[in-house]
Design a protein around this motif. Structure first.
Motif, short mmCIF file in Angstrom:
data_model
loop_
_atom_site.label_atom_id
_atom_site.label_comp_id
_atom_site.label_asym_id
_atom_site.label_seq_id
_atom_site.Cartn_x
_atom_site.Cartn_y
_atom_site.Cartn_z
N THR A 96 -46.72 109.96 123.47
CA THR A 96 -45.70 108.95 123.22
C THR A 96 -44.36 109.34 123.83
O THR A 96 -44.15 110.49 124.23
N GLN A 97 -43.46 108.36 123.84
CA GLN A 97 -42.07 108.59 124.21
C GLN A 97 -41.21 108.08 123.08
O GLN A 97 -41.43 106.99 122.56
N TYR A 98 -40.22 108.87 122.72
CA TYR A 98 -39.26 108.48 121.68
C TYR A 98 -38.45 107.28 122.16
O TYR A 98 -38.00 107.24 123.30
N GLU A 99 -38.26 106.31 121.29
CA GLU A 99 -37.45 105.15 121.60
C GLU A 99 -36.15 105.15 120.78
O GLU A 99 -35.07 105.16 121.34
N GLU A 100 -36.31 105.14 119.44
CA GLU A 100 -35.13 105.06 118.57
C GLU A 100 -35.55 105.30 117.13
O GLU A 100 -36.72 105.19 116.79
N PRO A 101 -34.56 105.63 116.27
CA PRO A 101 -34.89 105.73 114.85
C PRO A 101 -35.23 104.34 114.30
O PRO A 101 -34.70 103.33 114.78
N ALA A 102 -36.11 104.30 113.32
CA ALA A 102 -36.52 103.02 112.74
C ALA A 102 -36.09 102.89 111.28
O ALA A 102 -36.46 101.93 110.63
N GLY A 103 -35.35 103.86 110.75
CA GLY A 103 -34.94 103.83 109.36
C GLY A 103 -35.97 104.46 108.45
O GLY A 103 -37.14 104.59 108.81
N SER A 104 -35.52 104.89 107.30
CA SER A 104 -36.39 105.51 106.28
C SER A 104 -37.21 106.65 106.86
O SER A 104 -38.40 106.80 106.57
N ALA A 105 -36.58 107.49 107.69
CA ALA A 105 -37.20 108.68 108.31
C ALA A 105 -38.35 108.32 109.24
O ALA A 105 -39.19 109.16 109.53
N GLU A 106 -38.38 107.09 109.72
CA GLU A 106 -39.41 106.67 110.66
C GLU A 106 -38.81 106.52 112.06
O GLU A 106 -37.59 106.37 112.22
#
Length: 171
Positions: free
Chosen positions: A91-101
């Protein structure tokens, strides 16, 4: 006798026709399906060799706890920041999604990495793998399966309460 070159050519044509101008990692999906089928077959063979059988009936409590636990474990494996090193090769990191996701996207440098990347970033896709493992564990080690499902269900309930608390708290 089958002409291998002609057969591969026909498969490539089918793949191209299916994709309809979009890149789809069909070979990666095929590899994942083969691993799933092979793993399931190996567990069935092991059960047969050891004289174990699937439970004739699975209790509703096992289904409910297993369902909640599968949901939570799938979220942890596919979205949790702490488990991102296990997903990083695919995978490649995109962005934080909230709630530690995290939001991540599958790598596209090979069909295998792309296919696995889709699997490990999709809780819906990974859930059947987890649920199959849970039912297999119910067959071989029901106490372990129930303990795991109790832990994951407890975590899911705690997470829900954390969200409720965050919404209703006043400072």
């Amino acid at each position: 006798m089958i002409n291998a070159t002609a057969a591969l050519g026909r498969l490539a044509n089918e793949e191209h026709a299916y994709e309809h101008g979009h890149e789809r990692p069909l070979r990666g999906y095929l590899a994942a399906m083969a691993v799933f089928a092979g793993g399931t077959g190996a567990v069935a063979a092991l059960a047969r060799m050891t004289g174990r059988q699937l439970p004739e009936r699975i209790a509703l409590t096992d289904v409910i706890l297993g369902g909640v636990a599968t949901h939570k474990f799938a979220r942890i494996l596919t979205k949790d920041a702490v488990t991102s090193p296990a997903r990083a090769p695919f995978t490649q990191y995109e962005e934080p999604a909230g709630s530690a996701e995290l939001n991540e996207s599958p790598r596209k440098d090979s069909e295998l990495r792309h296919g696995i990347g889709e699997l490990v970033t999709c809780p819906f896709c990974l859930a059947p793998w987890i649920a199959t493992g849970y039912v297999a564990t119910l067959t071989f080690a029901p106490r372990v399966a129930r303990a795991w499902s109790a832990v994951m269900t407890t975590v899911a309930i705690s997470d829900a309460l954390q969200h409720v608390y965050a919404r209703i708290r006043t400072e």
